[in-house]
Scaffold this motif. Structure first.
Motif, short mmCIF file in Angstrom:
data_model
loop_
_atom_site.label_atom_id
_atom_site.label_comp_id
_atom_site.label_asym_id
_atom_site.label_seq_id
_atom_site.Cartn_x
_atom_site.Cartn_y
_atom_site.Cartn_z
N ASN A 46 15.57 11.05 -48.86
CA ASN A 46 16.85 11.57 -48.38
C ASN A 46 17.82 10.42 -48.18
O ASN A 46 17.42 9.28 -47.97
CB ASN A 46 16.67 12.29 -47.03
CG ASN A 46 15.95 13.60 -47.16
OD1 ASN A 46 16.39 14.49 -47.87
ND2 ASN A 46 14.81 13.71 -46.49
N VAL A 47 19.08 10.74 -48.18
CA VAL A 47 20.15 9.82 -47.79
C VAL A 47 20.33 10.01 -46.29
O VAL A 47 20.38 11.13 -45.79
CB VAL A 47 21.46 10.15 -48.54
CG1 VAL A 47 22.60 9.29 -48.03
CG2 VAL A 47 21.27 9.99 -50.03
N HIS A 84 18.76 13.50 -52.00
CA HIS A 84 19.54 12.87 -53.06
C HIS A 84 20.05 13.97 -53.99
O HIS A 84 19.31 14.89 -54.33
CB HIS A 84 18.70 11.86 -53.83
CG HIS A 84 18.35 10.65 -53.04
ND1 HIS A 84 19.22 9.60 -52.85
CD2 HIS A 84 17.23 10.32 -52.35
CE1 HIS A 84 18.67 8.68 -52.10
NE2 HIS A 84 17.44 9.10 -51.78
N PRO A 88 26.82 14.76 -49.63
CA PRO A 88 26.57 14.25 -48.28
C PRO A 88 27.40 14.96 -47.20
O PRO A 88 26.95 15.07 -46.06
CB PRO A 88 26.97 12.77 -48.37
CG PRO A 88 26.90 12.43 -49.81
CD PRO A 88 27.22 13.69 -50.55
N LYS A 112 29.51 3.43 -45.40
CA LYS A 112 28.43 3.57 -46.38
C LYS A 112 27.64 2.28 -46.31
O LYS A 112 28.23 1.19 -46.31
CB LYS A 112 28.98 3.77 -47.79
CG LYS A 112 29.61 5.12 -48.01
CD LYS A 112 30.03 5.29 -49.46
CE LYS A 112 30.64 6.65 -49.66
NZ LYS A 112 31.00 6.89 -51.06
N HIS A 114 23.44 0.19 -46.83
CA HIS A 114 22.00 0.14 -47.05
C HIS A 114 21.39 -0.25 -45.72
O HIS A 114 21.87 -1.16 -45.05
CB HIS A 114 21.65 -0.88 -48.14
CG HIS A 114 22.13 -0.45 -49.48
ND1 HIS A 114 23.22 -1.01 -50.10
CD2 HIS A 114 21.69 0.53 -50.30
CE1 HIS A 114 23.42 -0.40 -51.24
NE2 HIS A 114 22.51 0.53 -51.40
N GLU A 122 16.68 2.77 -48.62
CA GLU A 122 17.40 3.77 -47.83
C GLU A 122 18.88 3.42 -47.73
O GLU A 122 19.26 2.30 -47.39
CB GLU A 122 16.81 3.89 -46.43
CG GLU A 122 17.43 5.04 -45.65
CD GLU A 122 16.83 5.23 -44.27
OE1 GLU A 122 16.92 6.35 -43.76
OE2 GLU A 122 16.28 4.27 -43.70
N SER A 123 19.70 4.40 -48.03
CA SER A 123 21.14 4.25 -47.89
C SER A 123 21.63 5.31 -46.91
O SER A 123 20.95 6.30 -46.65
CB SER A 123 21.84 4.40 -49.24
OG SER A 123 21.64 5.71 -49.75
#
Length: 185
Positions: A46-47, A84, A88, A112, A114, A122-123
């Motif tokens: 997941n983001v 992903h 978002p 935004k 990392h 992960e971002s």
């Protein structure tokens, strides 16, 4: 911006562990010095999603919960994850509603990042949500949450005093503070 090639030369990869949220990949090969080496990566499925929900009085909502990996209580902005490929913003709207019961009319991305690029991919993305309407929270069964509405300056002071240490929350609160100082809010 200057781009560089990967100095590692990987010869094999294996997946020693996987669950619905993460996959661990171990690569073996030669490190940048030409010696045998391994590199482990945690892939997040997941983001990471965060929301700074700010009302007209410049109060924001914080969510508190026990974080098992830290073995500690943590105050954070509302957060969660989105698969992903999912927009978002849709994930942010869902997380805000689940954790606080809030809906917002106005949304904009503010961070935004990392989150730990030495061991994971992960971002995360954080949105500023405004034009708030209160509803009923719908937490997931894995969450036992406390929710607080606090003046933004109190949340900012919590960051300064290490009362908020979650990376998405720290980055987002500092970014919002910068936006205020630069007249963008």
């Amino acid at each position: 911006m200057e781009q560089h090639q990967n100095p590692w030369r990987f010869e094999s990869a294996s997946i020693p562990y996987e669950n619905p949220w993460i996959r661990v990949t171990e690569r073996r090969g030669l490190n940048p010095a030409g010696n045998p080496g391994i590199y482990g990566t945690v892939h997040f499925k997941n983001v990471a999603i965060g929301v700074v929900a700010m009302d007209e009085e410049q109060h924001i909502w914080l969510v508190g919960q026990y974080r098992v990996p830290l073995e500690a209580w943590s105050w954070e902005i509302p957060e969660g994850g989105g698969p992903h490929g999912e927009d978002p913003l849709i994930a942010a709207q869902r997380e805000l509603l689940e954790e606080t019961g809030l809906r917002a009319r106005h949304w904009r991305p503010v961070v935004k990042m990392h989150l730990s690029n030495s061991v994971s991919d992960e971002s995360g993305i954080v949105f500023l949500a405004q034009g708030l309407e209160m509803g009923e929270a719908e937490p997931e069964e894995t969450e036992q949450l406390a929710v607080r509405r606090v003046p933004f300056e109190e949340a900012y002071q919590m960051v300064k005093d290490f009362g908020i240490t979650d990376s998405l929350s720290v980055a987002a609160i500092q970014k919002i503070r910068l936006m205020m100082l630069e007249g963008e809010l």
